[in-house]
Design a protein around this motif. Structure first.
Motif, mmCIF file in Angstrom:
data_model
loop_
_atom_site.group_PDB
_atom_site.id
_atom_site.type_symbol
_atom_site.label_atom_id
_atom_site.label_comp_id
_atom_site.label_asym_id
_atom_site.label_seq_id
_atom_site.Cartn_x
_atom_site.Cartn_y
_atom_site.Cartn_z
ATOM 1 N N LEU A 85 40.546 -41.271 22.505
ATOM 2 C CA LEU A 85 40.637 -41.665 24.040
ATOM 3 C C LEU A 85 39.518 -42.507 24.353
ATOM 4 N N VAL A 86 38.392 -42.455 24.029
ATOM 5 C CA VAL A 86 37.166 -43.300 24.159
ATOM 6 C C VAL A 86 37.595 -44.801 23.854
ATOM 7 N N ASP A 87 38.134 -44.747 22.586
ATOM 8 C CA ASP A 87 38.426 -46.241 22.046
ATOM 9 C C ASP A 87 39.517 -46.946 22.988
ATOM 10 N N THR A 88 40.274 -46.012 23.427
ATOM 11 C CA THR A 88 41.629 -46.430 24.011
ATOM 12 C C THR A 88 41.137 -46.952 25.397
ATOM 13 N N ALA A 89 40.117 -46.256 26.088
ATOM 14 C CA ALA A 89 39.739 -46.619 27.284
ATOM 15 C C ALA A 89 38.922 -47.767 27.250
ATOM 16 N N ALA A 90 38.088 -48.152 26.050
ATOM 17 C CA ALA A 90 37.306 -49.381 26.164
ATOM 18 C C ALA A 90 38.419 -50.435 25.832
ATOM 19 N N ASP A 147 29.823 -47.666 25.027
ATOM 20 C CA ASP A 147 28.763 -48.088 23.963
ATOM 21 C C ASP A 147 27.836 -46.846 23.549
ATOM 22 N N ASP A 148 27.968 -45.789 24.252
ATOM 23 C CA ASP A 148 26.905 -44.634 24.179
ATOM 24 C C ASP A 148 27.690 -43.539 23.233
#
Length: 200
Positions: A85-90, A147-148
């Motif tokens: 999900l974080v990768d998708t948001a990025a 990035d964190d």
């Protein structure tokens, strides 16, 4: 084990799993979800969702509805759902992901930090009130810069080695389809007619 985007055929399973785990399904759209799937059996193990909030100043993205079936817990499934999900948001251009949760300790291991209620964007502040009503209080806001985000190595290893372990998603009894069907495109094959249907 891998994590993929949800498909139309996952909708009934998702709604059932959300209900069983007591999660909220406000503004449910199956296309907003990702699902962790066992490669060998096709069993679905966990899921999560990104929800877009439009505010006066900017759009915000919320990670929500994270759930792992009890028989799959402790195997890194939730961690990899969160990572996807974080990768998708990025990939969609967001620099920060927000979460409103009553279990902040789980997410802090990935680098999420507490956000003061007064510092939440307006759209998420309204959502916080809604979540507190649904979960009965104790909900806090968290955020992480793209990035964190960090994946603990032990969770990555657990996910690599996850096996079925007697899991059963309860409604398929076999492996997941690998070919697309009419249902994947929102077509009901029982009532559909086709351009060149000869009636035979």
């Amino acid at each position: 084990m891998y994590v993929r985007d949800a498909k139309n055929r996952d909708e009934a399973w998702l709604l059932d799993a959300i209900e069983r785990l007591g999660l909220d399904d406000v503004a449910f759209r199956s296309r907003d979800y990702v699902i962790a799937v066992d490669e060998e059996t096709g069993d679905r193990a966990g899921f999560g969702r990104l929800r877009l909030h439009r505010g006066e100043d900017a759009e915000r993205i919320e990670l929500t509805g994270i759930g792992v079936l009890p028989e799959w817990r402790g195997r890194g499934v939730g961690a990899h759902v969160v990572e996807r999900l974080v990768d998708t948001a990025a990939a969609e251009g967001f620099e920060t992901v927000y979460v409103l949760t009553d279990q902040p300790d789980y997410l802090t291991q990935f680098g999420f930090e507490t956000v003061d209620t007064d510092a939440l964007p307006a759209a998420l502040s309204d959502r916080l009130t809604e979540k507190r009503e649904f979960l009965g209080g104790g909900v806090v806001g968290l955020r992480v810069g793209i990035d964190d985000f960090e994946m603990p190595e032990e969770l990555r290893e657990a996910f690599k080695n996850a096996d079925a372990g007697g899991s059963d998603d309860g409604d398929e009894g076999g492996s997941e389809e690998t070919t697309e069907s009419a249902e994947d495109f929102g077509i009901d094959p029982e009532t559909a007619t086709y351009k060149y249907d000869t009636g035979r």
